[in-house]
Design an enzyme around this catalytic site. Structure first.
Site, PDB file in Angstrom:
ATOM      1  N   ARG A 141      46.493  44.858  46.276  1.00  0.00           N
ATOM      2  CA  ARG A 141      45.071  45.282  46.425  1.00  0.00           C
ATOM      3  C   ARG A 141      45.513  46.212  47.227  1.00  0.00           C
ATOM      4  O   ARG A 141      43.816  46.216  47.983  1.00  0.00           O
ATOM      5  CB  ARG A 141      43.682  44.203  46.416  1.00  0.00           C
ATOM      6  CG  ARG A 141      43.834  43.577  45.421  1.00  0.00           C
ATOM      7  CD  ARG A 141      42.528  42.604  44.499  1.00  0.00           C
ATOM      8  NE  ARG A 141      41.763  42.144  43.205  1.00  0.00           N
ATOM      9  CZ  ARG A 141      41.634  43.101  42.242  1.00  0.00           C
ATOM     10  NH1 ARG A 141      41.414  44.355  42.344  1.00  0.00           N
ATOM     11  NH2 ARG A 141      41.543  41.701  41.216  1.00  0.00           N
ATOM     12  N   ASP A 171      39.409  51.345  38.270  1.00  0.00           N
ATOM     13  CA  ASP A 171      38.235  52.940  38.313  1.00  0.00           C
ATOM     14  C   ASP A 171      38.613  53.023  40.551  1.00  0.00           C
ATOM     15  O   ASP A 171      39.245  54.184  40.834  1.00  0.00           O
ATOM     16  CB  ASP A 171      36.910  52.605  38.270  1.00  0.00           C
ATOM     17  CG  ASP A 171      36.400  51.000  38.739  1.00  0.00           C
ATOM     18  OD1 ASP A 171      36.931  49.990  38.752  1.00  0.00           O
ATOM     19  OD2 ASP A 171      35.178  51.320  38.660  1.00  0.00           O
ATOM     20  N   ASP A 172      38.463  51.999  41.086  1.00  0.00           N
ATOM     21  CA  ASP A 172      39.146  52.207  42.305  1.00  0.00           C
ATOM     22  C   ASP A 172      40.284  53.255  42.495  1.00  0.00           C
ATOM     23  O   ASP A 172      40.490  53.842  42.879  1.00  0.00           O
ATOM     24  CB  ASP A 172      38.598  50.968  43.277  1.00  0.00           C
ATOM     25  CG  ASP A 172      37.556  50.507  43.589  1.00  0.00           C
ATOM     26  OD1 ASP A 172      36.388  50.941  43.349  1.00  0.00           O
ATOM     27  OD2 ASP A 172      37.467  49.067  43.194  1.00  0.00           O
ATOM     28  N   LYS A 198      43.393  50.386  33.100  1.00  0.00           N
ATOM     29  CA  LYS A 198      43.841  49.279  33.721  1.00  0.00           C
ATOM     30  C   LYS A 198      42.725  48.554  34.445  1.00  0.00           C
ATOM     31  O   LYS A 198      42.633  48.840  34.729  1.00  0.00           O
ATOM     32  CB  LYS A 198      45.209  48.808  34.279  1.00  0.00           C
ATOM     33  CG  LYS A 198      45.308  47.054  34.557  1.00  0.00           C
ATOM     34  CD  LYS A 198      45.624  46.974  35.799  1.00  0.00           C
ATOM     35  CE  LYS A 198      44.242  46.826  36.919  1.00  0.00           C
ATOM     36  NZ  LYS A 198      44.194  46.217  38.129  1.00  0.00           N
ATOM     37  N   THR A 199      42.293  47.025  33.205  1.00  0.00           N
ATOM     38  CA  THR A 199      41.381  46.736  34.030  1.00  0.00           C
ATOM     39  C   THR A 199      41.099  45.890  33.004  1.00  0.00           C
ATOM     40  O   THR A 199      40.679  46.649  31.915  1.00  0.00           O
ATOM     41  CB  THR A 199      40.310  46.528  34.953  1.00  0.00           C
ATOM     42  OG1 THR A 199      39.583  45.630  35.251  1.00  0.00           O
ATOM     43  CG2 THR A 199      39.747  47.959  34.150  1.00  0.00           C
ATOM     44  N   ILE A 200      41.209  44.339  32.716  1.00  0.00           N
ATOM     45  CA  ILE A 200      40.604  43.223  31.935  1.00  0.00           C
ATOM     46  C   ILE A 200      39.079  43.175  31.845  1.00  0.00           C
ATOM     47  O   ILE A 200      38.727  43.025  30.766  1.00  0.00           O
ATOM     48  CB  ILE A 200      40.961  41.602  32.161  1.00  0.00           C
ATOM     49  CG1 ILE A 200      40.400  41.323  33.687  1.00  0.00           C
ATOM     50  CG2 ILE A 200      42.386  41.613  31.576  1.00  0.00           C
ATOM     51  CD1 ILE A 200      40.085  39.828  33.317  1.00  0.00           C
ATOM     52  N   ASP A 201      38.775  44.080  32.641  1.00  0.00           N
ATOM     53  CA  ASP A 201      37.289  44.078  32.301  1.00  0.00           C
ATOM     54  C   ASP A 201      36.535  44.783  31.762  1.00  0.00           C
ATOM     55  O   ASP A 201      35.209  44.920  31.871  1.00  0.00           O
ATOM     56  CB  ASP A 201      36.421  44.624  34.193  1.00  0.00           C
ATOM     57  CG  ASP A 201      36.630  43.321  34.879  1.00  0.00           C
ATOM     58  OD1 ASP A 201      37.163  42.642  35.393  1.00  0.00           O
ATOM     59  OD2 ASP A 201      36.099  43.951  36.327  1.00  0.00           O
ATOM     60  N   TYR A 239      27.781  17.911  24.807  1.00  0.00           N
ATOM     61  CA  TYR A 239      27.078  18.693  26.281  1.00  0.00           C
ATOM     62  C   TYR A 239      27.004  19.960  26.039  1.00  0.00           C
ATOM     63  O   TYR A 239      27.154  20.449  24.897  1.00  0.00           O
ATOM     64  CB  TYR A 239      29.089  18.479  26.633  1.00  0.00           C
ATOM     65  CG  TYR A 239      29.417  17.387  27.026  1.00  0.00           C
ATOM     66  CD1 TYR A 239      28.730  16.633  27.958  1.00  0.00           C
ATOM     67  CD2 TYR A 239      31.219  17.348  26.580  1.00  0.00           C
ATOM     68  CE1 TYR A 239      29.753  15.204  28.450  1.00  0.00           C
ATOM     69  CE2 TYR A 239      31.166  15.785  26.730  1.00  0.00           C
ATOM     70  CZ  TYR A 239      30.551  15.693  28.079  1.00  0.00           C
ATOM     71  OH  TYR A 239      31.460  13.971  28.369  1.00  0.00           O
ATOM     72  N   MET A 246      35.227  36.325  33.591  1.00  0.00           N
ATOM     73  CA  MET A 246      35.549  36.399  34.920  1.00  0.00           C
ATOM     74  C   MET A 246      35.454  38.529  33.991  1.00  0.00           C
ATOM     75  O   MET A 246      34.639  38.500  33.629  1.00  0.00           O
ATOM     76  CB  MET A 246      37.259  37.586  34.729  1.00  0.00           C
ATOM     77  CG  MET A 246      36.705  36.818  36.191  1.00  0.00           C
ATOM     78  SD  MET A 246      39.437  37.224  35.754  1.00  0.00           S
ATOM     79  CE  MET A 246      39.440  36.164  37.605  1.00  0.00           C
ATOM     80  N   GLY A 247      35.328  39.333  35.036  1.00  0.00           N
ATOM     81  CA  GLY A 247      34.640  40.532  35.161  1.00  0.00           C
ATOM     82  C   GLY A 247      33.497  40.889  36.672  1.00  0.00           C
ATOM     83  O   GLY A 247      32.806  41.084  36.399  1.00  0.00           O
ATOM     84  N   ARG A 248      34.447  41.477  36.990  1.00  0.00           N
ATOM     85  CA  ARG A 248      33.783  41.656  38.989  1.00  0.00           C
ATOM     86  C   ARG A 248      32.175  41.979  38.444  1.00  0.00           C
ATOM     87  O   ARG A 248      31.283  41.397  38.580  1.00  0.00           O
ATOM     88  CB  ARG A 248      34.199  42.083  39.313  1.00  0.00           C
ATOM     89  CG  ARG A 248      33.792  42.483  41.085  1.00  0.00           C
ATOM     90  CD  ARG A 248      34.764  43.288  42.005  1.00  0.00           C
ATOM     91  NE  ARG A 248      36.024  42.785  42.322  1.00  0.00           N
ATOM     92  CZ  ARG A 248      36.720  43.686  41.732  1.00  0.00           C
ATOM     93  NH1 ARG A 248      36.999  45.213  41.025  1.00  0.00           N
ATOM     94  NH2 ARG A 248      37.921  43.014  41.872  1.00  0.00           N
ATOM     95  N   GLU A 307      30.819  37.053  34.865  1.00  0.00           N
ATOM     96  CA  GLU A 307      31.101  36.258  36.802  1.00  0.00           C
ATOM     97  C   GLU A 307      30.306  37.739  37.536  1.00  0.00           C
ATOM     98  O   GLU A 307      29.723  37.148  38.600  1.00  0.00           O
ATOM     99  CB  GLU A 307      32.930  36.832  37.016  1.00  0.00           C
ATOM    100  CG  GLU A 307      32.699  37.101  37.921  1.00  0.00           C
ATOM    101  CD  GLU A 307      34.554  37.532  38.353  1.00  0.00           C
ATOM    102  OE1 GLU A 307      34.918  36.997  38.958  1.00  0.00           O
ATOM    103  OE2 GLU A 307      34.589  38.681  37.524  1.00  0.00           O
ATOM    104  N   GLY A 424      43.370  34.395  31.224  1.00  0.00           N
ATOM    105  CA  GLY A 424      43.333  35.910  30.040  1.00  0.00           C
ATOM    106  C   GLY A 424      44.417  37.042  30.777  1.00  0.00           C
ATOM    107  O   GLY A 424      45.008  37.586  29.951  1.00  0.00           O
TER     108      GLY A 424
HETATM  109  P1  FBP Z   1      40.636  44.844  38.630  1.00  0.00           P
HETATM  110  O1  FBP Z   1      39.330  46.050  38.961  1.00  0.00           O
HETATM  111  O2  FBP Z   1      41.515  45.219  39.806  1.00  0.00           O
HETATM  112  O3  FBP Z   1      41.666  44.956  37.478  1.00  0.00           O
HETATM  113  O4  FBP Z   1      40.815  43.167  38.581  1.00  0.00           O
HETATM  114  C1  FBP Z   1      39.521  42.510  38.000  1.00  0.00           C
HETATM  115  C2  FBP Z   1      39.521  41.709  38.041  1.00  0.00           C
HETATM  116  O5  FBP Z   1      40.537  40.954  37.471  1.00  0.00           O
HETATM  117  C3  FBP Z   1      37.326  40.915  38.155  1.00  0.00           C
HETATM  118  O6  FBP Z   1      37.705  40.494  36.528  1.00  0.00           O
HETATM  119  C4  FBP Z   1      37.843  39.427  39.187  1.00  0.00           C
HETATM  120  O7  FBP Z   1      36.371  39.951  39.885  1.00  0.00           O
HETATM  121  C5  FBP Z   1      38.789  39.743  40.505  1.00  0.00           C
HETATM  122  O8  FBP Z   1      39.807  41.176  39.382  1.00  0.00           O
HETATM  123  C6  FBP Z   1      39.572  39.302  40.606  1.00  0.00           C
HETATM  124  O9  FBP Z   1      40.594  39.251  41.719  1.00  0.00           O
HETATM  125  P2  FBP Z   1      41.487  38.434  42.307  1.00  0.00           P
HETATM  126  O10 FBP Z   1      43.056  39.156  41.344  1.00  0.00           O
HETATM  127  O11 FBP Z   1      41.933  39.650  43.662  1.00  0.00           O
HETATM  128  O12 FBP Z   1      41.475  37.361  42.337  1.00  0.00           O
END
Ligand code: FBP
Length: 548
Positions: A141, A171-172, A198-201, A239, A246-248, A307, A424
């Site tokens: 990163r 994006d960054d 690229k990004t799973i988000d 339960y 995930m998905g920042r 997330e 994932g």
């Molecule tokens: P990118 O935006 O770099 O693709 O990362 C996405 C992500 O998987 C987010 O969903 C998550 O919040 C973050 O990375 C976690 O980062 P790290 O791998 O540094 O713990």
């Protein structure tokens, strides 16, 4: 190295390419483009890469057939399919000329700055075709944004005679790729820079980019797990499962998983913000559904939590914005240094407005500490470290106690907690991601051959069979606007959040009351790599709804 049976069988999978990329191609150029916002400012900052046309590849006599050395970088969080972008790029540059070479920079952008690299030969590439992970060269990163880094980079690019650099990132990272492209173009260094989405988000998408790679596989992996939990939940009936996904920032993953599995509750951060909900409002919303199901005799259920939820609660968002300002040193634009966490928290408390201090102090202590402390290198709060699933279930349990005392709830509440993210990010890519990624990489080689820089590789029409996919490039400046980051105005690619008037969210809203009250679970099962096309070759429900 011992390989699983699936790995061995999968190694020989030949990813599908769009028809357009199977023969020699030329670029068909569209009209000059504009950035999505702040056009004057972006034009001024990117005089060499602003206004370029969108490109579509069509069959034709290719221009450049000379050998070319190319570098590749994996940047940021892992996403399924990264290895296929690299293998597509490798096959692409070799098809231009077999004497072309591909170099991988190790552990992300830092590898370029530190001159840490390896040549990627066919033996190495073949080991990684159709596999998950970024381990072929690793990722990192490190932000590429300073002139000294760009100058360190050009030293090694010259030494290896690299004429083009492909940066695979979110994006960054693509924003930084564009800044680098502009810098090398302005200096006339003769190095092209191409990005790959690229990004799973799933938040790097727009008119030109249908989806970011990895989103498909990651969501299918989480949906399998959610489906399994739902079957367990519906078997034991005791339960409530609180599942953070995930998905920042954006809630695309949570929403897609909801469309695939039909849980009782799915929170969508963008809606929480739009409705100006407080943390208490969110808790009451969940508790009311728990009580309604309990009244029907169903003391069980599932809650999907994005997330990034915390950051979207308006009062907390305002607080985070001020925290970002006070934690940045205005003189350097860098994060302030503190000797320990307590010193940092005391500094924060002494320097934020009284409104925001009140919000900070109303939060559970662990959440408040997390908000005040760690930032990632791009200045983002590390939301994956905040245990929202536990926070919410704790607050829901308290709320249910009050409701019980008021005679509004009769039932039992017992919670289980899960966080799906890392499970994932390195899954073996689905057929969709395997094909999409290979095509993105192969296509990047064509953008390089056409001499393009400051472009992102794009593949469109991906809800159709791969043969009919459209290949091309989009100028990165077209996706940019100015946003406040780390206390300063910066040109950045606009993040795609869940659109509340978009088809995926509207479909969810039309069904969520039924899913909440009844038990309408769907069990998607594991990703299938071989078998009938309706099982193996489906894209996400989000994409289908968006394109329909
Ligand atoms: P990118 O935006 O770099 O693709 O990362 C996405 C992500 O998987 C987010 O969903 C998550 O919040 C973050 O990375 C976690 O980062 P790290 O791998 O540094 O713990």
């Amino acid at each position: 190295m011992v390989k699983s049976a699936l790995q061995i069988a999968r190694a020989s999978y030949q990813p599908k390419l769009p028809k357009a990329l199977k023969s020699s191609v030329v670029a068909r150029e569209g009209e000059p483009t504009k950035s999505v916002g702040d056009q004057d400012k972006i034009r001024e900052l990117f005089p060499n890469t602003y206004g370029l046309p969108v490109i579509e590849f069509v069959p034709g006599e290719a221009h450049n057939q000379e050998p070319i050395n190319v570098g590749v970088i994996l940047s940021g969080g892992q996403a399924p399919g990264g290895h296929n972008v690299i293998s597509g790029l490798f096959d692409g540059v070799k098809s231009i000329n077999p004497n072309s070479k591909l170099y991988g920079f190790i552990l992300g952008p830092g590898g370029l700055v530190d001159h840490n690299y390896m040549e990627l030969t066919s033996d190495i590439i073949d080991e990684y075709r159709n596999t998950g992970g970024f381990d072929i060269i690793g990722s990192g990163r490190t932000k590429l944004e300073k002139v000294e880094q760009f100058e360190k980079g050009i030293e090694i690019l010259r030494e290896l005679n690299i004429k083009a650099l492909v940066i695979i990132g979110g994006d960054d990272s693509n924003t930084n790729a564009c800044v680098l492209a502009e810098y090398y173009a302005a200096k006339k260094y003769g190095v092209q820079v191409i990005g790959c989405p690229k990004t799973i988000d799933g938040d790097l998408k727009n008119e030109q980019i249908e989806t970011s790679f990895g989103f498909d596989t990651a969501c299918k992996t989480y949906s399998e797990l959610i489906g399994n939990i739902q079957r367990d939940c519906n078997s034991a009936r005791k339960y409530w499962h609180f599942i953070k996904l995930m998905g920042r920032s954006a809630s695309h993953i949570a929403l897609e998983c909801a469309l695939q599995t039909q849980p009782n509750i799915c929170l969508v951060s963008e809606e929480v913000e739009h409705k100006n909900m407080s943390l208490d409002d969110v808790v009451c919303y969940i508790a009311d559904i728990v009580a309604t199901r309990a009244a029907d005799g169903n003391n069980f259920g599932t809650v999907l939590i994005p997330e990034g939820l915390i950051e979207f609660i308006p009062a907390i968002k305002k607080l985070i914005r001020e925290l970002n300002e006070v934690l940045t040193d205005p003189a350097t634009g860098e994060s302030r240094e503190f000797t320990n966490a307590d010193e940092q928290i005391a500094f924060v408390k002494g320097n934020i407005s009284s409104d925001n201090l009140a919000v900070l102090e109303s939060l559970p202590e662990d959440v408040a500490r997390q908000l005040c402390l760690d930032r990632d290198p791009h200045g983002n709060v590390q939301v994956s470290l905040i245990e929202t699933e536990k926070l919410l279930s704790r607050m829901v349990a308290n709320r249910l106690k009050t409701m019980k005392a008021e005679g509004k709830y009769v039932g039992k509440f017992s919670a289980q907690h899960h966080f799906f993210g890392y499970e994932g990010r390195c899954a073996a890519p689905s057929n969709y991601d395997a094909d999409y990624c290979y095509s993105l990489g192969y296509n990047a080689s064509r953008l390089i051959a056409e001499g393009k820089t400051g472009y992102m590789s794009i593949i469109k029409n991906t809800t159709a069979p791969a043969e009919e996919w459209i290949a091309g490039g989009v100028p990165i400046t077209m996706m940019m606007n100015i946003e406040r980051r780390n206390g300063a105005d910066k040109p950045v690619i606009r993040k795609a959040l869940v659109e509340l008037d978009g088809a995926p969210f509207r479909y969810f809203v039309a069904h969520r009351e039924e899913w909440a009250r009844q038990t309408s679970y769907v069990y998607p099962g594991p990703i299938q790599y071989f078998g009938p096309t309706e099982v193996c070759d489906q894209c996400t429900k989000t994409l289908k709804l968006e394109q329909s």
